[in-house]
Every structure is written in C-alpha cells, then in structure tokens.
Scaffold this motif. Structure first.
Motif, PDB file in Angstrom:
ATOM      1  N   ILE A 112       4.216  11.319  20.005  1.00  0.00           N
ATOM      2  CA  ILE A 112       2.845  11.258  20.532  1.00  0.00           C
ATOM      3  C   ILE A 112       2.006  10.339  19.636  1.00  0.00           C
ATOM      4  N   ARG A 113       2.107  10.555  18.313  1.00  0.00           N
ATOM      5  CA  ARG A 113       1.302   9.750  17.373  1.00  0.00           C
ATOM      6  C   ARG A 113       1.681   8.276  17.401  1.00  0.00           C
ATOM      7  N   ARG A 114       2.962   8.015  17.667  1.00  0.00           N
ATOM      8  CA  ARG A 114       3.415   6.626  17.695  1.00  0.00           C
ATOM      9  C   ARG A 114       2.822   5.878  18.896  1.00  0.00           C
ATOM     10  N   VAL A 115       2.705   6.568  20.031  1.00  0.00           N
ATOM     11  CA  VAL A 115       2.293   5.912  21.276  1.00  0.00           C
ATOM     12  C   VAL A 115       0.781   6.014  21.509  1.00  0.00           C
ATOM     13  N   PHE A 116       0.210   7.168  21.177  1.00  0.00           N
ATOM     14  CA  PHE A 116      -1.199   7.422  21.504  1.00  0.00           C
ATOM     15  C   PHE A 116      -2.072   7.490  20.257  1.00  0.00           C
ATOM     16  N   MET A 117      -3.390   7.265  20.475  1.00  0.00           N
ATOM     17  CA  MET A 117      -4.357   7.534  19.410  1.00  0.00           C
ATOM     18  C   MET A 117      -5.566   8.246  20.026  1.00  0.00           C
ATOM     19  N   ALA A 118      -6.294   8.973  19.180  1.00  0.00           N
ATOM     20  CA  ALA A 118      -7.417   9.775  19.683  1.00  0.00           C
ATOM     21  C   ALA A 118      -8.503   8.871  20.253  1.00  0.00           C
ATOM     22  N   CYS A 119      -9.139   9.333  21.335  1.00  0.00           N
ATOM     23  CA  CYS A 119     -10.266   8.595  21.915  1.00  0.00           C
ATOM     24  C   CYS A 119     -11.203   9.573  22.622  1.00  0.00           C
ATOM     25  N   ASP A 120     -12.406   9.098  22.936  1.00  0.00           N
ATOM     26  CA  ASP A 120     -13.336   9.918  23.718  1.00  0.00           C
ATOM     27  C   ASP A 120     -12.777  10.065  25.129  1.00  0.00           C
ATOM     28  N   ARG A 121     -12.973  11.223  25.734  1.00  0.00           N
ATOM     29  CA  ARG A 121     -12.560  11.402  27.128  1.00  0.00           C
ATOM     30  C   ARG A 121     -13.646  12.163  27.872  1.00  0.00           C
ATOM     31  N   LYS A 122     -13.811  11.766  29.127  1.00  0.00           N
ATOM     32  CA  LYS A 122     -14.714  12.491  30.007  1.00  0.00           C
ATOM     33  C   LYS A 122     -13.904  13.584  30.698  1.00  0.00           C
ATOM     34  N   TRP A 123     -14.478  14.767  30.852  1.00  0.00           N
ATOM     35  CA  TRP A 123     -13.810  15.871  31.537  1.00  0.00           C
ATOM     36  C   TRP A 123     -14.568  16.132  32.836  1.00  0.00           C
TER      37      TRP A 123
END
Lengths: 84, 372
Positions: free
Chosen positions: B263-274
């Motif tokens: 997960i860490r290799r492919v993705f990084m944290a970001c803002d998300r709308k719910w």
C-alpha cells in the motif's frame, strides 16, 4: 464491500508471477491471490477479500475466544438454558 | 463452515447479551464503523436484543456510500468513452451520479464490466490490447492491498492500456472527524475487523486515549458483534479508554505488514471528500507520482465535473451517528434502494438500505388490507 470470508486453501500455484490458490468456501471453490500471506500453506484457513487473502486465521486465538464466550454463557442466569 | 458457524451459536450470543445486560448501568452510544457490520446487526436484529441503555449508531464505513459524487460522475464520463472498457466491483454499478449510473451507461452502449477481483481487470487488459481498461479502485484499507497490487501487476506486465480511477479512504481520519465535531454523541467505537486485519489496530490506541473513547476491534458474525459490544460496554462502565481486540482470530496489533508495505509503495495520503460528510483532510490515499501513468484521472480528460446532490437527503447526519434512517422524511417514500437520494441508500451496506430491507414499515395500503 469489506465483506471478507474465511476459506480453506486447497491448491497453491503460480500465475502471472503471483502466488495463487484455489480456496474452498464451504463447497464453493474460487481463486485467490496469496501474495499478502506468504506463510500460507495447504489446509490453512484464510480471510479472502476481493480475491486476495488478507489474513490467516489463528486457530489458537479462535479456540481461546470461544472458550471465554462459553464460560460467559454458562455463568449467565438464563432461564431457557435448560432447554438447550 | 469452520470459523463462521461457531460464531452464529444462538446460545453463546444469548450468553454475551445477558452479560451486557448484567454489566450496563447507564445509557451509552456505540458506533459500529463498518457497513458490513451495520448490515449484520440489522439483519440479525442484534440492536433490538440489546438492553435499551445501548444505542447503536451506524458509521461511515461503507466505501460505496462515501465515494464522492464527482468521482462517480467522472467514472460515468470515462465509462462512456468508446475506447474504454470500464471495470468495477459490482456494488458500484447502481450508485447514481448526478444523472445516470454505470448500469445506464452500459445500457446506452458503454462497455462496463463487473469484476470480482482487480486481477480480473488486469486479465481483461491483457486480452484487449486495443482497448483502454479502467478499474474503479474504490474502498477502505481492506481493499487497498488488492487495488495496489493491480497497479504493480500492470507495471510488471508492461500493460500500457490499464489505469485506475482511485477513491481510497481510511477509517482513523473519519473517526477523528466524528469525534472532533461539536455535535458528536459517539462514546465508543466498534472498529472494522477486516480494515484492522490489514492495518492492525496500533493506530487506534492514541485515538482512544485522546478522545476518551473505547475502541474495540470487532468481527462480523453475531457472536463477534455481541463480544465487541460487550468489550465496549465493559470499558465504558469502568471508565477505561483503550483499543482492544475482540477479533483476535483474524487481527493482530501490527496487522498485515506485507500488505501495508505494498500500500505504501503505491499510494500516499491525500485529502478526500466523503459523500454525505464533505472533505476530511488526509483521509484517503492517491497514487504516488511514480505510478501516475496508471492514473485514469490524468489519462482521460472528461472536462469539468459539477455534481448535484439531493437537498432532502440527511445521509451526512446518519453517517456521523447524529440521526437514524427513520428520522428522514424521505426514507422509504421519495428515497428507496431503487431510487436512492443519497449515500446511505445507494449501497446494500448503507444504513438506510439495511433498514429498508429488514425493517421497512408496512405500506399504508397493505396495513389497511390486513386490518380489513
């Protein structure tokens, strides 16, 4: 969506460079990817979500929780318990 | 089925419920995070078997529900492109965007296919080199390892015709958003067992301590749920606020390290709308720049998306535990699973859909017939 079901690993093989398995869910057999449970072996029970094993089920922990819950249910004053 | 049927033993469930009744002395509001748990609770009627002191409210843990409208509109626009085969988990097909849904895109000639696993989407891309195959990578932490692996596989296999439309969200930031709201009434959480199977539950200890709320990692069978609620009530009654694990057969404190690494290799944290809640800072994941060639948002220009939400829907208040489905004037009338107005009715795991399916109030016509 996060529905994940336990199944038993019946067969292990490689496909497209990934470690895959046939997993038996109480009679229904489906393919699953084992890349996230490298320690998994034939006969193990694993939790499968969207075609990927995400966790191996821990038999000892399972037995221990059930024992605790059995103890609770035997202690509880349930008037109907004599029926069962 | 082993590891399932033992946890549906009525006698043990009854025992756990008796124990909750014995321990509870005050009213408490407990939120189950996960839509799968909401569904199981309502289906088995567990909330009605609990002592009246326990008020179970239903959380935002249904990724189909909270995928923002603009991302659905974007999916619809991409799926309508003639060169695209659009692949998605089945749950997303009837989720309405501002106008249509993926089913209606398919009915008008779009190539929309349901996949069971993201690896099926990879296979479709291998078999259709002349087409652009897009996978709708939605989900919580549970689904992220599978979605991430599809990107790594596309890279390893040199697939240039594969991309992902990402809408990944995470549980802990949503918990903080609920607890930090001035209206919050949640006093304890049942944490989502399968999210924790992947991520572990080390992230929850600091939240439990900071907001003084018990957090109990909980499974999905009736006995698991009763055990999770019992753990929460015991902590509440004794004034303890820790993260504890009531699903140890599937969850460890550290979680699945291999999956977390991918997960860490492919993705990084970001803002998300719910959907229904709004923007939660750093509440989800997006593709790392190294993988942006696989980003469908960058690959397809579908112009400006301007979503329109129903003004009647109260799903935001339901997803944060402030209201329940029956408090909505549109529930079961203007808003039904066939014609959902918002987040909590769109997916079968949404709280409104679960109430509609298992507790739908008898229609006035049917009631008259019965009395006559």
């Amino acid at each position: 969506m996060c529905l994940a079901v336990p199944g038993k690993i019946m067969e292990v093989y490689g496909s497209n460079g990934l470690r895959m398995a046939k997993v038996d869910f109480g009679g229904v057999v489906r393919e699953a990817c084992l890349e996230y449970v490298p320690e998994a072996k034939l006969g193990d029970y694993t939790v499968i979500h969207v075609g990927f094993a995400i966790s191996l089920l821990n038999e000892e922990e399972a037995q221990e929780s059930l024992e605790t819950l059995r103890a609770i249910s035997e202690l509880s004053p349930d008037p109907e318990s004599s029926e069962g | 089925m082993k590891h399932v049927s033992e946890y549906r033993d009525a006698r043990l469930v009854k025992g756990a419920l008796e124990e909750i009744r014995r321990v509870v002395t005050k009213p408490w509001v407990v939120m189950e995070i996960c839509g799968g748990q909401t569904h199981a609770i309502v289906r088995h009627g567990l909330d009605r078997l609990l002592p009246s002191e326990i008020n179970l409210v239903h959380g935002p843990g249904c990724p189909v529900c909270v995928t923002p409208l603009e991302q659905i509109d974007r999916a619809l626009a991409i799926a309508s492109l003639p060169e695209v085969i659009f692949t998605s988990y089945g749950d997303m097909l009837r989720v309405p965007g501002s106008g249509a849904d993926l089913f209606s895109v398919r009915a008008s000639g779009g190539d929309v296919r349901v996949v069971y696993s993201p690896l099926d989407a990879i296979r479709i891309a291998q078999e259709n080199p002349e087409k652009e195959v897009v996978f709708f990578a939605i989900g919580f932490e549970t689904t992220a390892p599978a979605n991430a692996m599809s990107v790594l596989q596309a890279e390893a296999l040199g697939l240039r015709n594969f991309s992902v439309l990402v809408s990944q969200v995470c549980v802990p930031p949503a918990m903080r958003a609920i607890l930090g709201s001035p209206d919050n009434r949640v006093q304890a959480f049942l944490a989502a067992g399968h999210v924790c199977a992947v991520m572990g539950y080390w992230e929850y200890g600091p939240i439990a301590e900071e907001y003084r709320v018990p957090i109990v990692v909980t499974g999905f069978e009736p006995l698991d749920l009763a055990q999770g609620i019992l753990g929460a009530v015991r902590q509440l009654e004794s004034g303890r606020f820790v993260a504890e694990n009531a699903y140890p057969r599937a969850v460890t404190l550290e979680g699945n390290r291999t999956a977390q690494g991918v997960i860490r290799r492919v993705f990084m944290a970001c803002d998300r709308k719910w959907r229904g809640i709004g923007l939660i800072p750093m509440s989800g994941w997006g593709l790392r720049p190294a993988f942006e060639t696989f980003d469908a948002e960058k690959r397809f220009d579908v112009g400006q998306i301007q979503p329109e939400e129903s003004p009647v829907c109260i799903s935001g208040q339901i997803l944060t535990g402030l209201k329940k489905p029956e408090h909505c004037p549109a529930f079961g009338t203007a808003c039904t699973p066939e014609h959902p107005l918002g987040a909590t009715m769109v997916s079968s795991e949404g709280a409104c859909a679960a109430y509609y399916r298992y507790r739908h109030i008898v229609e006035p016509a049917a009631a008259t017939q019965r009395s006559g």
